[in-house]
Design an enzyme around this catalytic site. Structure first.
Site, PDB file in Angstrom:
ATOM      1  N   ASN A 189      -7.665   1.315   4.457  1.00  0.00           N
ATOM      2  CA  ASN A 189      -6.596   0.844   3.600  1.00  0.00           C
ATOM      3  C   ASN A 189      -5.710   1.600   3.211  1.00  0.00           C
ATOM      4  OD1 ASN A 189      -5.045  -0.910   1.967  1.00  0.00           O
ATOM      5  ND2 ASN A 189      -6.887  -1.452   0.537  1.00  0.00           N
ATOM      6  N   HIS A 213      -7.508  -8.419  -2.264  1.00  0.00           N
ATOM      7  CA  HIS A 213      -7.816  -7.190  -2.747  1.00  0.00           C
ATOM      8  C   HIS A 213      -7.876  -7.133  -4.301  1.00  0.00           C
ATOM      9  CE1 HIS A 213      -7.789  -2.875  -3.691  1.00  0.00           C
ATOM     10  NE2 HIS A 213      -8.388  -2.754  -2.356  1.00  0.00           N
ATOM     11  N   GLU A 251     -16.231  -5.042  -3.032  1.00  0.00           N
ATOM     12  CA  GLU A 251     -15.559  -3.865  -3.799  1.00  0.00           C
ATOM     13  C   GLU A 251     -15.780  -3.963  -5.209  1.00  0.00           C
ATOM     14  OE1 GLU A 251     -12.568  -2.195  -0.825  1.00  0.00           O
ATOM     15  OE2 GLU A 251     -11.553  -3.523  -2.028  1.00  0.00           O
ATOM     16  N   GLY A 262     -11.246   3.871  -6.264  1.00  0.00           N
ATOM     17  CA  GLY A 262     -10.668   5.085  -6.563  1.00  0.00           C
ATOM     18  C   GLY A 262     -11.393   5.804  -7.872  1.00  0.00           C
ATOM     19  N   LYS A 289      -3.024   1.439   1.577  1.00  0.00           N
ATOM     20  CA  LYS A 289      -2.208   0.750   0.397  1.00  0.00           C
ATOM     21  C   LYS A 289      -0.720   1.179   0.406  1.00  0.00           C
ATOM     22  CE  LYS A 289      -6.643   1.004  -2.145  1.00  0.00           C
ATOM     23  NZ  LYS A 289      -7.472   1.355  -3.363  1.00  0.00           N
ATOM     24  N   GLU A 315      -6.622  -4.971  -6.277  1.00  0.00           N
ATOM     25  CA  GLU A 315      -5.164  -4.792  -6.957  1.00  0.00           C
ATOM     26  C   GLU A 315      -4.139  -5.827  -6.848  1.00  0.00           C
ATOM     27  OE1 GLU A 315      -4.896  -1.041  -4.440  1.00  0.00           O
ATOM     28  OE2 GLU A 315      -6.442  -0.307  -5.502  1.00  0.00           O
ATOM     29  N   SER A 374     -14.627   4.115  -3.260  1.00  0.00           N
ATOM     30  CA  SER A 374     -14.879   5.374  -3.359  1.00  0.00           C
ATOM     31  C   SER A 374     -16.063   5.910  -2.010  1.00  0.00           C
ATOM     32  CB  SER A 374     -15.666   6.012  -4.491  1.00  0.00           C
ATOM     33  OG  SER A 374     -14.541   5.603  -5.691  1.00  0.00           O
TER      34      SER A 374
HETATM   35  P1  PGA Z   1     -11.182   3.670  -2.294  1.00  0.00           P
HETATM   36  O1  PGA Z   1     -10.319   2.244  -2.271  1.00  0.00           O
HETATM   37  O2  PGA Z   1     -11.783   4.095  -1.139  1.00  0.00           O
HETATM   38  O3  PGA Z   1      -9.800   4.632  -2.645  1.00  0.00           O
HETATM   39  O4  PGA Z   1     -12.042   3.508  -3.533  1.00  0.00           O
HETATM   40  C1  PGA Z   1     -11.062   1.206  -1.663  1.00  0.00           C
HETATM   41  C2  PGA Z   1     -10.335  -0.104  -1.554  1.00  0.00           C
HETATM   42  O5  PGA Z   1      -9.547  -0.299  -2.594  1.00  0.00           O
HETATM   43  O6  PGA Z   1     -10.278  -0.681  -0.479  1.00  0.00           O
END
Ligand code: PGA
Length: 250
Positions: free
Chosen positions: A8, A94, A164, A170, A10, A96, A208
């Protein structure tokens, strides 16, 4: 086999970035089966990636779609449009999008429907916040997110769920792998008991994930794969994670 490891990107990438990413990934990937690999770049690069990666079986997918199929909705992209350029899946809900763009469970449910109707695989993201986690509300929150997303989406026959935890995205923090395993088992039980007609293909973990913690995660019985953000921006690192997956899951 379906998609089990998703990059992903983003809000990152460019045409040059995509070219280098595919090169780095292919050079460092030790397997020869690309079928379970998915890449979700910003939608504007989907077509470019499809073209440069045409000789591999890497699936492309979007990070989002609109809840409607067409009409006066400036700036939106529909499920039928991404299907038209060759997408196999779309990430939906997601955290976000839920947090930054105020996406409601109802909209998420409509988006799931759009993706299913267009014969692509929805990747439904669910996860609890740090506060909900500290109050031991994780199971309740996840169950509610699942039920609200699938309940109205009568046309959904198959889907992938990505667990998640919001606090793990992150941040470099992850729950204990055995805890993730029991949460994934619970997710599978909820879908099976509440929506017996829905074919839950896989439950992926996201938050992460990197090539160092990948083996502890993939050793878990109910962790079927991963949705990867930060570490997926480097094609070589993503290939390293896929190589661990190859060893433990295939
Ligand atoms: P990350 O993000 O691996 O940077 O923690 C995962 C995600 O948001 O799908």
């Amino acid at each position: 086999m379906s998609i089990r490891l998703i990059a992903n990107w983003k809000l990152n990438g460019s045409k040059d970035f995509s070219n280098k990413w595919i090169r780095d990934f292919v050079e460092n990937f030790s397997g020869n089966n690309f079928e379970y690999i998915g890449v979700a770049p910003p939608s504007i690069f989907l077509d470019h990636i499809k073209k440069i990666a045409y000789e591999y079986d890497i699936a492309i997918g979007s990070q989002n779609v609109d809840s409607e199929n067409l009409g006066p909705r400036t700036g939106e992209i529909s499920a039928s449009m991404i299907k038209d350029i060759g997408c196999k899946f779309s990430i939906i809900g997601h955290s976000e999008r839920r947090i930054l763009f105020n996406e409601s469970n109802k909209e998420i449910s409509q988006k799931l429907n759009q993706v299913s109707k267009n014969l692509m695989l929805p990747v439904l993201c669910i996860g609890e916040s740090e506060e909900e986690n500290s109050k031991s509300l994780t199971f309740d929150i996840l169950e509610r997110q699942i039920v609200k997303a699938i309940d109205h989406s009568l046309e959904i026959t198959s889907l992938i769920i990505a667990y998640e935890p919001v606090w793990a995205i992150g941040t470099g923090k992850t729950p204990d792998p055995s805890e993730i395993n029991s949460i994934h088992k619970m997710i599978k039980d909820v879908v099976q008991s509440r929506f017996p007609k829905t074919d839950l293909k896989y439950v992926l973990y996201g938050g992460s994930v990197n090539s160092i913690n990948a083996s502890a995660l993939f050793e878990q019985q109910h962790v079927d794969g991963a949705l990867i953000g930060g570490a997926s921006l480097d094609g070589k690192e993503f290939a390293n994670i896929a190589n661990v997956f190859n060893q433990l899951k295939l």
